[in-house]
Write a protein that holds these residues in place. Sequence first.
Motif, mmCIF file in Angstrom:
data_model
loop_
_atom_site.group_PDB
_atom_site.id
_atom_site.type_symbol
_atom_site.label_atom_id
_atom_site.label_comp_id
_atom_site.label_asym_id
_atom_site.label_seq_id
_atom_site.Cartn_x
_atom_site.Cartn_y
_atom_site.Cartn_z
ATOM 1 N N THR A 1 0.817 -1.221 0.000
ATOM 2 C CA THR A 1 0.000 0.000 0.000
ATOM 3 C C THR A 1 0.850 1.270 0.000
ATOM 4 O O THR A 1 0.362 2.326 -0.402
ATOM 5 C CB THR A 1 -0.970 0.041 1.203
ATOM 6 N N VAL A 2 2.105 1.176 0.457
ATOM 7 C CA VAL A 2 2.960 2.370 0.516
ATOM 8 C C VAL A 2 4.108 2.338 -0.485
ATOM 9 O O VAL A 2 4.850 3.306 -0.605
ATOM 10 C CB VAL A 2 3.537 2.587 1.930
ATOM 11 N N LYS A 3 4.266 1.239 -1.215
ATOM 12 C CA LYS A 3 5.457 1.089 -2.063
ATOM 13 C C LYS A 3 5.592 2.188 -3.105
ATOM 14 O O LYS A 3 6.689 2.688 -3.317
ATOM 15 C CB LYS A 3 5.498 -0.284 -2.723
ATOM 16 N N ASP A 4 4.509 2.583 -3.774
ATOM 17 C CA ASP A 4 4.622 3.600 -4.816
ATOM 18 C C ASP A 4 5.098 4.928 -4.247
ATOM 19 O O ASP A 4 5.952 5.596 -4.827
ATOM 20 C CB ASP A 4 3.287 3.785 -5.545
ATOM 21 N N GLU A 5 4.553 5.296 -3.117
ATOM 22 C CA GLU A 5 4.947 6.554 -2.490
ATOM 23 C C GLU A 5 6.424 6.533 -2.082
ATOM 24 O O GLU A 5 7.153 7.503 -2.295
ATOM 25 C CB GLU A 5 4.077 6.800 -1.261
ATOM 26 N N VAL A 6 6.870 5.428 -1.538
ATOM 27 C CA VAL A 6 8.265 5.322 -1.104
ATOM 28 C C VAL A 6 9.198 5.215 -2.312
ATOM 29 O O VAL A 6 10.236 5.874 -2.358
ATOM 30 C CB VAL A 6 8.460 4.121 -0.154
ATOM 31 N N GLU A 7 8.825 4.403 -3.301
ATOM 32 C CA GLU A 7 9.673 4.213 -4.484
ATOM 33 C C GLU A 7 9.982 5.529 -5.188
ATOM 34 O O GLU A 7 11.077 5.722 -5.680
ATOM 35 C CB GLU A 7 9.013 3.261 -5.479
ATOM 36 N N HIS A 8 9.020 6.431 -5.240
ATOM 37 C CA HIS A 8 9.240 7.714 -5.907
ATOM 38 C C HIS A 8 10.236 8.589 -5.157
ATOM 39 O O HIS A 8 10.713 9.578 -5.688
ATOM 40 C CB HIS A 8 7.921 8.456 -6.113
ATOM 41 N N ASN A 9 10.537 8.207 -3.916
ATOM 42 C CA ASN A 9 11.483 8.980 -3.120
ATOM 43 C C ASN A 9 12.830 8.300 -2.940
ATOM 44 O O ASN A 9 13.697 8.808 -2.240
ATOM 45 C CB ASN A 9 10.872 9.291 -1.753
ATOM 46 N N ILE A 10 13.011 7.147 -3.556
ATOM 47 C CA ILE A 10 14.307 6.477 -3.524
ATOM 48 C C ILE A 10 15.020 6.819 -4.820
ATOM 49 O O ILE A 10 14.515 6.563 -5.904
ATOM 50 C CB ILE A 10 14.164 4.942 -3.411
ATOM 51 N N TRP A 11 16.189 7.414 -4.706
ATOM 52 C CA TRP A 11 16.978 7.750 -5.893
ATOM 53 C C TRP A 11 18.207 6.859 -5.904
ATOM 54 O O TRP A 11 19.014 6.864 -4.985
ATOM 55 C CB TRP A 11 17.384 9.222 -5.878
ATOM 56 N N TRP A 12 18.329 6.076 -6.951
ATOM 57 C CA TRP A 12 19.441 5.142 -7.096
ATOM 58 C C TRP A 12 20.542 5.810 -7.906
ATOM 59 O O TRP A 12 20.316 6.212 -9.033
ATOM 60 C CB TRP A 12 18.980 3.868 -7.801
ATOM 61 N N GLN A 13 21.736 5.927 -7.342
ATOM 62 C CA GLN A 13 22.859 6.491 -8.077
ATOM 63 C C GLN A 13 23.377 5.451 -9.064
ATOM 64 O O GLN A 13 23.400 4.259 -8.756
ATOM 65 C CB GLN A 13 23.956 6.919 -7.120
ATOM 66 N N VAL A 14 23.816 5.905 -10.221
ATOM 67 C CA VAL A 14 24.231 4.988 -11.276
ATOM 68 C C VAL A 14 25.463 4.184 -10.861
ATOM 69 O O VAL A 14 25.479 2.968 -10.974
ATOM 70 C CB VAL A 14 24.475 5.733 -12.608
#
Length: 127
Positions: free
Chosen positions: A52-65
Motif C-alpha cells: 500500500t505504501v510502495k509507490d509513495e516510497v519508491e518515488h522517493n528512492i533515488w538510485w545512483q548509477v
Amino acid sequence: MAKALFAKLWWNFRTSTSSLWSEFMWNKYCKKFHPIMAKGYGVSHVWRKMMTVKDEVEHNIWWQVKAGNSSFWFDNWTQQGALYYVDGENAIEKELKVQELIRGGEWDIQGLRSKLSEEMTTHVVKT
C-alpha cells in the motif's frame, strides 16, 4: 503511524544489501518480478501493507548509477521516477540493467534512443 512503519519496512527492504529479513522477503515475493511489479494478493499481512505504501516510497528512492546495477526500467536512477512509469512504452523487454547502456564509460546514445523518448534520452545524457 502504521503507514510510517510500513514505509520504513519498504525502504529497508529496497535499500538493504545485508539484511536477512530483506533477503527473505525478496526471495519469497520478488523472485520473478521486480519489487515495484510485485502483487499483494494472497500474501502475508505485512507484505500486503507494504504494497500500500510502495509507490509513495519508491518515488522517493533515488538510485545512483555508480556501477550501473540499478534496474533500467524500474529503479529511479534518473531523478524523474522509474522509467517504467515515466517513459515505459518499450518496457516490456527483459530485466535490463543501467550498465547495459554504458559503453566505455559513456552512454550508448543509440541504445538509449531505441528505448526512450528523445526528451528522456537528452535528460539522461545531460545529468
